[in-house]
Write a protein that holds these residues in place. Structure first.
Motif, PDB file in Angstrom:
ATOM      1  N   TYR A   1     -10.495  -7.746   5.558  1.00 40.62           N
ATOM      2  CA  TYR A   1      -9.223  -7.124   5.174  1.00 40.62           C
ATOM      3  C   TYR A   1      -8.360  -8.229   4.576  1.00 40.62           C
ATOM      4  CZ  TYR A   1     -10.475  -3.204   8.253  1.00 40.62           C
ATOM      5  OH  TYR A   1     -11.096  -2.137   8.868  1.00 40.62           O
TER       6      TYR A   1
ATOM      7  N   MET B   1      -4.615  -9.133   3.316  1.00 39.58           N
ATOM      8  CA  MET B   1      -3.207  -8.722   3.268  1.00 39.58           C
ATOM      9  C   MET B   1      -2.414  -9.889   2.708  1.00 39.58           C
ATOM     10  SD  MET B   1      -2.871  -6.722   6.879  1.00 39.58           S
ATOM     11  CE  MET B   1      -3.423  -8.181   7.725  1.00 39.58           C
TER      12      MET B   1
ATOM     13  N   ALA C   1     -13.045  -8.853   9.869  1.00 39.46           N
ATOM     14  CA  ALA C   1     -13.199  -7.914  10.987  1.00 39.46           C
ATOM     15  C   ALA C   1     -14.666  -7.750  11.388  1.00 39.46           C
ATOM     16  CB  ALA C   1     -12.602  -6.557  10.625  1.00 39.46           C
TER      17      ALA C   1
ATOM     18  N   PRO D   1     -13.983  -6.205  23.270  1.00 36.38           N
ATOM     19  CA  PRO D   1     -12.538  -6.221  23.504  1.00 36.38           C
ATOM     20  C   PRO D   1     -11.773  -5.724  22.286  1.00 36.38           C
ATOM     21  CG  PRO D   1     -13.347  -8.452  23.123  1.00 36.38           C
ATOM     22  CD  PRO D   1     -14.552  -7.558  23.167  1.00 36.38           C
ATOM     23  N   SER D   2     -10.508  -5.473  22.501  1.00 38.29           N
ATOM     24  CA  SER D   2      -9.634  -5.040  21.419  1.00 38.29           C
ATOM     25  C   SER D   2      -9.673  -6.066  20.286  1.00 38.29           C
ATOM     26  CB  SER D   2      -8.220  -4.897  21.991  1.00 38.29           C
ATOM     27  OG  SER D   2      -7.341  -4.565  20.965  1.00 38.29           O
ATOM     28  N   GLY D   3      -9.800  -5.592  19.071  1.00 44.24           N
ATOM     29  CA  GLY D   3      -9.811  -6.485  17.915  1.00 44.24           C
ATOM     30  C   GLY D   3     -11.178  -7.044  17.563  1.00 44.24           C
ATOM     31  N   SER D   4     -12.225  -6.615  18.289  1.00 42.38           N
ATOM     32  CA  SER D   4     -13.547  -7.198  18.040  1.00 42.38           C
ATOM     33  C   SER D   4     -14.263  -6.563  16.852  1.00 42.38           C
ATOM     34  CB  SER D   4     -14.415  -7.106  19.301  1.00 42.38           C
ATOM     35  OG  SER D   4     -14.539  -5.766  19.729  1.00 42.38           O
ATOM     36  N   GLY D   5     -13.690  -5.493  16.297  1.00 40.86           N
ATOM     37  CA  GLY D   5     -14.292  -4.901  15.104  1.00 40.86           C
ATOM     38  C   GLY D   5     -14.978  -3.570  15.349  1.00 40.86           C
ATOM     39  N   LYS D   6     -14.790  -2.993  16.528  1.00 40.04           N
ATOM     40  CA  LYS D   6     -15.498  -1.752  16.879  1.00 40.04           C
ATOM     41  C   LYS D   6     -15.128  -0.599  15.947  1.00 40.04           C
ATOM     42  CE  LYS D   6     -13.771  -1.522  21.077  1.00 40.04           C
ATOM     43  NZ  LYS D   6     -12.801  -2.651  20.992  1.00 40.04           N
ATOM     44  N   SER D   7     -13.826  -0.373  15.782  1.00 41.46           N
ATOM     45  CA  SER D   7     -13.407   0.761  14.937  1.00 41.46           C
ATOM     46  C   SER D   7     -13.806   0.526  13.489  1.00 41.46           C
ATOM     47  CB  SER D   7     -11.898   0.977  15.039  1.00 41.46           C
ATOM     48  OG  SER D   7     -11.540   1.355  16.348  1.00 41.46           O
ATOM     49  N   THR D   8     -13.699  -0.710  13.052  1.00 42.97           N
ATOM     50  CA  THR D   8     -14.109  -1.040  11.686  1.00 42.97           C
ATOM     51  C   THR D   8     -15.574  -0.672  11.479  1.00 42.97           C
ATOM     52  OG1 THR D   8     -12.498  -2.838  11.596  1.00 42.97           O
ATOM     53  CG2 THR D   8     -14.341  -2.936  10.036  1.00 42.97           C
TER      54      THR D   8
HETATM   55  P1  ADP Z   1     -11.299  -2.805  17.652  1.00 44.82           P
HETATM   56  O1  ADP Z   1     -11.541  -1.389  17.301  1.00 44.82           O
HETATM   57  O2  ADP Z   1     -12.466  -3.476  18.319  1.00 44.82           O
HETATM   58  O3  ADP Z   1     -10.059  -2.987  18.454  1.00 44.82           O
HETATM   59  P2  ADP Z   1     -10.729  -3.146  14.818  1.00 44.82           P
HETATM   60  O4  ADP Z   1     -11.982  -2.841  14.096  1.00 44.82           O
HETATM   61  O5  ADP Z   1      -9.678  -2.116  14.846  1.00 44.82           O
HETATM   62  O6  ADP Z   1     -11.091  -3.635  16.296  1.00 44.82           O
HETATM   63  O7  ADP Z   1     -10.073  -4.449  14.187  1.00 44.82           O
HETATM   64  C1  ADP Z   1     -10.794  -5.657  13.952  1.00 44.82           C
HETATM   65  C2  ADP Z   1      -9.870  -6.672  13.269  1.00 44.82           C
HETATM   66  O8  ADP Z   1      -9.539  -6.213  11.977  1.00 44.82           O
HETATM   67  C3  ADP Z   1      -8.544  -6.878  13.987  1.00 44.82           C
HETATM   68  O9  ADP Z   1      -8.179  -8.227  13.833  1.00 44.82           O
HETATM   69  C4  ADP Z   1      -7.605  -5.971  13.257  1.00 44.82           C
HETATM   70  O10 ADP Z   1      -6.282  -6.439  13.325  1.00 44.82           O
HETATM   71  C5  ADP Z   1      -8.138  -6.040  11.836  1.00 44.82           C
HETATM   72  N1  ADP Z   1      -7.906  -4.800  11.087  1.00 44.82           N
HETATM   73  C6  ADP Z   1      -8.379  -3.570  11.381  1.00 44.82           C
HETATM   74  N2  ADP Z   1      -8.022  -2.652  10.466  1.00 44.82           N
HETATM   75  C7  ADP Z   1      -7.277  -3.329   9.555  1.00 44.82           C
HETATM   76  C8  ADP Z   1      -6.612  -2.942   8.351  1.00 44.82           C
HETATM   77  N3  ADP Z   1      -6.656  -1.675   7.884  1.00 44.82           N
HETATM   78  N4  ADP Z   1      -5.948  -3.902   7.664  1.00 44.82           N
HETATM   79  C9  ADP Z   1      -5.920  -5.172   8.112  1.00 44.82           C
HETATM   80  N5  ADP Z   1      -6.530  -5.611   9.222  1.00 44.82           N
HETATM   81  C10 ADP Z   1      -7.200  -4.710   9.950  1.00 44.82           C
END
Ligand code: ADP
Ligand code: MG
Length: 246
Positions: free
Chosen positions: A26, A28, A35, A54-61
């Motif tokens: 990502y 910005m 991610a 953990p939170s921020g590990s890239g799961k949702s991505t």
């Molecule tokens: P998780 O689901 O494990 O908490 P995410 O996949 O949401 O993790 O996020 C992984 C990393 O990517 C984090 O550092 C988050 O801040 C960053 N991130 C996620 N989505 C975006 C986005 N749309 N723009 C910028 N950074 C993002």
């Protein structure tokens, strides 16, 4: 290994998803967030896999890329003979509509529609779907067809969302922290529903969580940290969802 005769056994010979070399960066302004940093992953037909990190590990991505909601920066995702990483919008829409079901932390039901109508929105555009009644019966809400979301508890609303996701008979059900907004007792009921669908319908299920207790119900646990896959554990005897506590 489970016996091949057991219909609930994941078939480790058949790969439903094959992802290789996935990165997601990502940008910005001046800042870059990496991610995902080189993820290779296979999902096998019929398995219930937990992606734990953990939170921020890239799961949702990762889940969003597997579901065709977002493209990777580099890498390939093969499902049903197509590479999602290079697919066009029309192909991705077709993929999302027919191949994958999504369940998110927040249920995203339409407040002005009943449970039955919320599911029907999806079945109307699907090929060979379950009926809304069948899908809602599978999640234990066969008696709540005409209730509106506001008349249902959080756990029940999430079960409607699951019914909506599975009604199109997806190849894979992708769940992002499905119990994240629920207390543990209600969360367990939702997990029992996912377990039942995995057993009875055979739906390949990928469940994202940061909760290590939930990982005990998986056939496989894939650990994610800092955008990379670390350990992969195989549970020979997954813990029944109803025995989970956190
Ligand atoms: P998780 O689901 O494990 O908490 P995410 O996949 O949401 O993790 O996020 C992984 C990393 O990517 C984090 O550092 C988050 O801040 C960053 N991130 C996620 N989505 C975006 C986005 N749309 N723009 C910028 N950074 C993002
Ligand atoms: Mg997340």
């Amino acid at each position: 290994m489970p016996s091949p005769a057991d219909p609930a056994s994941p078939d480790s010979a058949e790969i439903v998803f094959h992802a290789e070399g996935l990165t997601k960066i990502y940008r910005m302004g001046e800042v870059e967030v990496r991610a995902l940093d080189g993820v290779d992953l296979d999902l096998y037909r019929g398995e219930l896999v937990v992606l734990l990190g953990p939170s921020g590990s890239g799961k949702s991505t990762l889940l969003n890329i597997l579901g065709g909601l977002d493209p990777p920066t580099t890498g390939t995702v093969i499902c049903g003979g197509r590479d999602l990483a290079v697919a066009g919008e029309a192909e991705l829409t077709e993929f999302r509509r027919h191949m994958v079901g999504f369940v998110f932390q927040f249920y995203n039901l339409i407040p002005s529609l009943t449970a039955r109508e919320n599911v029907a929105i999806v079945t109307e555009i699907a090929r060979n779907p379950l009926t809304p009644e069948e899908a809602l019966a599978l999640v234990g809400l066969g008696e709540r067809l005409d209730h509106f979301p506001a008349q249902l508890s959080g756990g029940e609303q999430q079960r409607v969302a699951i019914a909506r996701a599975i009604a199109k008979r997806p190849q894979v059900l992708l769940c992002d922290e499905p119990t994240g907004a629920l207390d543990s007792k209600t969360g367990v009921v939702v997990l029992e529903v996912l377990e039942r669908i995995n057993h009875e319908v055979g739906t390949t299920t990928a469940l994202i969580t940061h909760n290590a207790d939930i990982a005990r119900m998986a056939h496989r646990v894939i650990h994610l940290s800092d955008g990379r896959i670390g350990r992969i554990e195989i549970n020979e005897k997954p813990c029944p969802a109803k025995e989970l506590r956190w």
